[in-house]
Design a protein around this motif. Sequence first.
Motif, PDB file in Angstrom:
ATOM      1  N   MET A  18     -62.894   3.261 -37.300  1.00  0.00           N
ATOM      2  CA  MET A  18     -62.261   2.765 -36.249  1.00  0.00           C
ATOM      3  C   MET A  18     -61.119   2.733 -36.396  1.00  0.00           C
ATOM      4  O   MET A  18     -60.067   2.498 -36.193  1.00  0.00           O
ATOM      5  CB  MET A  18     -63.360   2.281 -34.953  1.00  0.00           C
ATOM      6  N   ILE A  22     -57.482   4.289 -35.843  1.00  0.00           N
ATOM      7  CA  ILE A  22     -56.465   3.517 -35.251  1.00  0.00           C
ATOM      8  C   ILE A  22     -54.446   3.975 -36.554  1.00  0.00           C
ATOM      9  O   ILE A  22     -53.819   4.011 -35.985  1.00  0.00           O
ATOM     10  CB  ILE A  22     -56.443   2.397 -35.093  1.00  0.00           C
ATOM     11  N   VAL A  27     -53.366   7.158 -30.808  1.00  0.00           N
ATOM     12  CA  VAL A  27     -53.908   6.792 -29.969  1.00  0.00           C
ATOM     13  C   VAL A  27     -54.154   5.405 -29.572  1.00  0.00           C
ATOM     14  O   VAL A  27     -54.041   4.740 -28.456  1.00  0.00           O
ATOM     15  CB  VAL A  27     -55.593   7.242 -30.020  1.00  0.00           C
ATOM     16  N   VAL A  28     -54.136   4.614 -30.230  1.00  0.00           N
ATOM     17  CA  VAL A  28     -54.445   3.018 -29.934  1.00  0.00           C
ATOM     18  C   VAL A  28     -53.215   2.876 -30.130  1.00  0.00           C
ATOM     19  O   VAL A  28     -53.128   2.638 -31.314  1.00  0.00           O
ATOM     20  CB  VAL A  28     -55.553   2.506 -31.122  1.00  0.00           C
ATOM     21  N   GLU A  31     -55.342  -3.871 -30.607  1.00  0.00           N
ATOM     22  CA  GLU A  31     -56.766  -3.561 -30.746  1.00  0.00           C
ATOM     23  C   GLU A  31     -56.486  -5.601 -30.885  1.00  0.00           C
ATOM     24  O   GLU A  31     -55.931  -5.853 -31.994  1.00  0.00           O
ATOM     25  CB  GLU A  31     -57.235  -2.748 -31.048  1.00  0.00           C
ATOM     26  N   VAL A  51     -58.371  -3.554 -26.256  1.00  0.00           N
ATOM     27  CA  VAL A  51     -58.362  -2.706 -26.790  1.00  0.00           C
ATOM     28  C   VAL A  51     -57.393  -2.308 -25.400  1.00  0.00           C
ATOM     29  O   VAL A  51     -57.780  -1.909 -24.233  1.00  0.00           O
ATOM     30  CB  VAL A  51     -59.432  -0.842 -26.845  1.00  0.00           C
ATOM     31  N   ALA A  53     -55.518   1.957 -24.668  1.00  0.00           N
ATOM     32  CA  ALA A  53     -55.243   3.141 -25.839  1.00  0.00           C
ATOM     33  C   ALA A  53     -55.545   3.618 -24.782  1.00  0.00           C
ATOM     34  O   ALA A  53     -56.130   4.194 -23.716  1.00  0.00           O
ATOM     35  CB  ALA A  53     -56.211   3.292 -26.640  1.00  0.00           C
ATOM     36  N   ARG A  55     -58.057   6.035 -23.018  1.00  0.00           N
ATOM     37  CA  ARG A  55     -59.319   6.079 -23.089  1.00  0.00           C
ATOM     38  C   ARG A  55     -60.357   6.934 -23.866  1.00  0.00           C
ATOM     39  O   ARG A  55     -61.057   8.068 -24.451  1.00  0.00           O
ATOM     40  CB  ARG A  55     -60.473   5.774 -22.061  1.00  0.00           C
ATOM     41  N   TYR A  58     -60.463   8.190 -27.559  1.00  0.00           N
ATOM     42  CA  TYR A  58     -60.547   6.716 -27.915  1.00  0.00           C
ATOM     43  C   TYR A  58     -62.169   6.598 -28.168  1.00  0.00           C
ATOM     44  O   TYR A  58     -63.073   6.858 -28.892  1.00  0.00           O
ATOM     45  CB  TYR A  58     -60.415   5.494 -27.293  1.00  0.00           C
TER      46      TYR A  58
END
Length: 226
Positions: A18, A22, A27-28, A31, A51, A53, A55, A58
């Motif tokens: 993960m 990132i 996307v993120v 976090e 978070v 992002a 979803r 994610y």
Amino acid sequence: MRYLDVRIRQPDWMLHPMQSFIRHEDVVRYEELLTWNVQPEQGIEYELFYVEADRERYEPAIDAVDSIHWYDLTPVDDESFYIYACQEIRDIDMEWREAFVALNLLVFPPILYDTDAAMRMTVIGSSEDLQTMLDGLPDEIDVTVNEIGEFDSRHPRLAGSMTARQREAVAVAVDLGYYEVPRTGSLEAVADALDCAPSTASNHLRKAEAAVMRRLVDGCRPQRPD
């Protein structure tokens, strides 16, 4: 008792899937690891993340991580959510964490993951233990010490009432003139700079304002006699 504000950047081969997501996928946006419970005898750890992002992008990524036994996603709004997860402790994570294990240190949450998947954290302990921890981190890890000083939570700075993301939102708002009188920057402009929805930007600013006002009032309130 001293504190150390430090940024730790691991190489790609050391990243959790993960964290790699990132770093390499757009996307993120933000976090934080809010709290955790490590159970080494069982080989698992429980973690709670906040978070911001996409979803829909994610969730498939976290679904694909074999080391995650289960997770629960709780939405905050359209662009933010909490993740409560249980996962196996990876051997590679235990190796670099050994720099903390044998020392009298505490990590003061949250741990912030920036868009490069580097971790920014506050570590509390003696000067000797903090230096030993830094020296014990693998050479492959890039370490940046942002600040070091005497820890005293009785008299925190007003900014200490806010999360890192709230401080970022306030800084952007100030730079854009959102707090000028008359106002010269809009909430939409703040949201664009933060790469989030206006509702999310408004939520950050309102929480930051509430935290600072509460801390300011508490600090000025006259002490009651015993």
